[in-house]
Design an enzyme around this catalytic site. Sequence first.
Site, PDB file in Angstrom:
ATOM      1  N   HIS A  14       9.526  -8.506   2.671  1.00 64.41           N
ATOM      2  CA  HIS A  14       8.948  -9.659   2.654  1.00 64.41           C
ATOM      3  C   HIS A  14       9.632 -10.788   1.722  1.00 64.41           C
ATOM      4  CE1 HIS A  14       5.479  -8.253   5.094  1.00 64.41           C
ATOM      5  NE2 HIS A  14       5.589  -7.081   4.614  1.00 64.41           N
ATOM      6  N   GLU A  15      10.317 -10.352   0.714  1.00 71.17           N
ATOM      7  CA  GLU A  15      10.874 -11.458  -0.249  1.00 71.17           C
ATOM      8  C   GLU A  15      12.330 -11.885   0.389  1.00 71.17           C
ATOM      9  OE1 GLU A  15      10.055 -13.055  -2.979  1.00 71.17           O
ATOM     10  OE2 GLU A  15       8.190 -12.314  -3.404  1.00 71.17           O
ATOM     11  N   GLY A  16      12.832 -10.934   0.918  1.00 79.13           N
ATOM     12  CA  GLY A  16      14.174 -11.080   1.461  1.00 79.13           C
ATOM     13  C   GLY A  16      15.352 -10.750   0.672  1.00 79.13           C
TER      14      GLY A  16
END
Length: 205
Positions: A14-16
């Site tokens: 989700h953050e990358g």
Amino acid sequence: MRTSQNGINFIKKHEGVRYKAYKLKGEQYFTIGVGHSYDKNITADTVWTDEQVEAALRVDLMKFEKYVEQYAKIPLNQNRFDALVSYTFNRGKGGIMELSKNSHTVQEYADNMVKYWGKAERYKDALIKRRKAERELFLSGGIEYPTLKRGMQGKAVKDLQMLLGIKSDGIYGIATETAVTIFQKQHGLTEDGIAGQKTWAELLK
């Protein structure tokens, strides 16, 4: 508690992940990995492996794990903890403080994770999507609560005391036993002063 491998993977998704260092406009330091910054050792030429990314992330998560343990007012299993660490890593200390201020039950925490999605309107749709994923993780998997009785000590006792609304010193003494017995009487449970599964279930409704 520490974030599980499942939680680490969730946050990375989700953050990358960026394997080559980059610098955001107006920032003094380079950033790499999963938002790893404020590190003088990172230069424009820095490139990391997946192992380095994960090692740095685990260190960076430590302060957010402490925020969750400090402010969350409900008993935590691994999935709840991982979801709240992800939420806090994304929203910061103020986020978990806001969530905990307005939540008192497991269900309220789950629902309010989406309600208090953040403040960056530009990314609202993406953030709400992430909050929903965190909520799903938070609610997934059952939990077997420990049976507690007089003479026991520890965090589980402290969690129980918080739910009962009494002094949370982590010691299951006569005051806690009395409070449990009164609660059991009020909810039609066996009045034995022992916090078993049925007592926990009623407390967490």
